[in-house]
Design a protein around this motif. Structure first.
Motif, PDB file in Angstrom:
ATOM      1  N   GLN A  83       0.844  -1.203   0.000  1.00  0.00           N
ATOM      2  CA  GLN A  83       0.000   0.000   0.000  1.00  0.00           C
ATOM      3  C   GLN A  83       0.876   1.249   0.000  1.00  0.00           C
ATOM      4  N   SER A  87       1.022   4.198  -2.978  1.00  0.00           N
ATOM      5  CA  SER A  87       0.684   5.596  -2.700  1.00  0.00           C
ATOM      6  C   SER A  87       1.910   6.485  -2.634  1.00  0.00           C
ATOM      7  N   GLY A 132       1.667   8.981   2.147  1.00  0.00           N
ATOM      8  CA  GLY A 132       1.893   7.565   2.473  1.00  0.00           C
ATOM      9  C   GLY A 132       2.310   7.264   3.895  1.00  0.00           C
TER      10      GLY A 132
END
Length: 308
Positions: A83, A87, A132
């Motif tokens: 993830q 990002s 992030g």
């Protein structure tokens, strides 16, 4: 990294962002055990109990982790890591060339100057960190937690970690350690991207290497070493502060001072070898895949355009 692909077409911003995200995710999957080993070595020294497992070296840490907690533990936090790359890396790498062009606007120079490259690295790295950071906090917490000491693991999984951090520490808890992480990633982004960009330019422009796999490999390796050397102290402080329980450290400087007084200056370079192995291998996988993905996607796009 600016330039036309082998097909002669300049990659679009969308292609760069997608290629950077995909390449970074692949690099994370390949190098994640090294990252976990780095985190465990960096936080070693915080726990003073006799039952705490002692880690020695990169391979020793990986072997000890696999034996005592199971091989799966080497990939604890991987979903948050992916993830993070989707990002974070997609923006800091994918927008690098666009930022270069912005800072070079109005300049009489044919190619971007070193100053515009550095400004581009600062900008894209800073923006990506703020977006992030929650994924970074969760990734580090999951990598650091061990079931070998303490009553229960703090978190049972990625989304459980997001929920518990948000409910017990507030939403700001998900942005804990933003300052050291910002410092770390500004250093990493500038050093990594600028060094790779400059070295690739030196090899290609001086006809030492063609703009292909060997050039990308060597440039990425050099960038990995330079980045590790400059970012290690900030990286260790960031890891310690992000992983700390509420109230353990009053601030980032307090965390750094506590490390210095209790463990000495060498504490700031804990995990240097796994950091280098991880960054160097991550850079090689990411940049090689990034360059080839850009080319393949632009070739596919041209093929579709010709067919229609």
């Amino acid at each position: 990294m600016t330039g036309a692909t082998a097909s002669g077409a300049h990659p679009t911003t969308g292609v760069k962002i997608f290629s950077a995200g995909a390449a970074a995710c692949l690099a994370d999957v390949v190098t994640f055990p090294l990252d976990t080993a780095k985190v465990r070595l960096q936080i070693q020294g915080e726990c003073r109990t006799s039952s705490a497992v002692k880690y020695k070296g990169v391979l020793g840490t990986i072997t000890t982790l696999a034996k005592t907690e199971g091989p799966v533990k080497l990939y604890s936090g991987l979903p948050a890591g992916l993830q993070r790359q989707m990002s974070f890396a997609s923006l800091r790498i994918g927008l690098y060339d666009t930022a270069q062009e912005f800072f070079s606007a109005g300049s009489e120079e044919i190619s971007p100057t070193l100053g515009s490259k550095i400004l581009a690295g600062l900008t894209t790295g800073g923006v990506a960190v703020f977006i992030g950071q929650p994924t970074e906090v969760v990734k580090v917490r999951l990598q650091a937690q061990s079931h070998l000491h303490g009553p229960q693991p703090r978190y049972t999984g990625t989304y459980n970690a997001y929920r518990i951090i948000a409910t017990t520490e507030g939403l700001t808890g998900l942005w804990k350690g933003t300052t050291p992480n910002l410092m770390r990633n500004v250093i990493i982004n500038c050093t990594e991207l600028v060094t790779y960009d400059v070295m690739k330019g030196v090899f290609v422009n001086n006809k030492l290497l063609a703009d292909d796999l060997p050039c990308h490999f060597v440039s990425a390796l050099i960038a990995g070493f330079c980045t590790t050397l400059l970012s290690s102290p900030v990286d260790v402080v960031k890891t310690r502060f992000v992983n700390s329980s509420p109230g353990q450290y009053t601030s980032v400087p307090n965390c750094a001072m506590a490390m210095f007084t209790k463990e000495g200056p060498t504490a700031f370079f804990k995990g240097f070898v796994p950091s280098f192995l991880r960054l160097a291998s991550w850079n090689v996988v990411m940049f090689v895949c990034f360059e080839h993905l850009k080319r393949d996607l632009m070739k596919s796009r041209q093929t579709v355009d010709c067919a229609t």
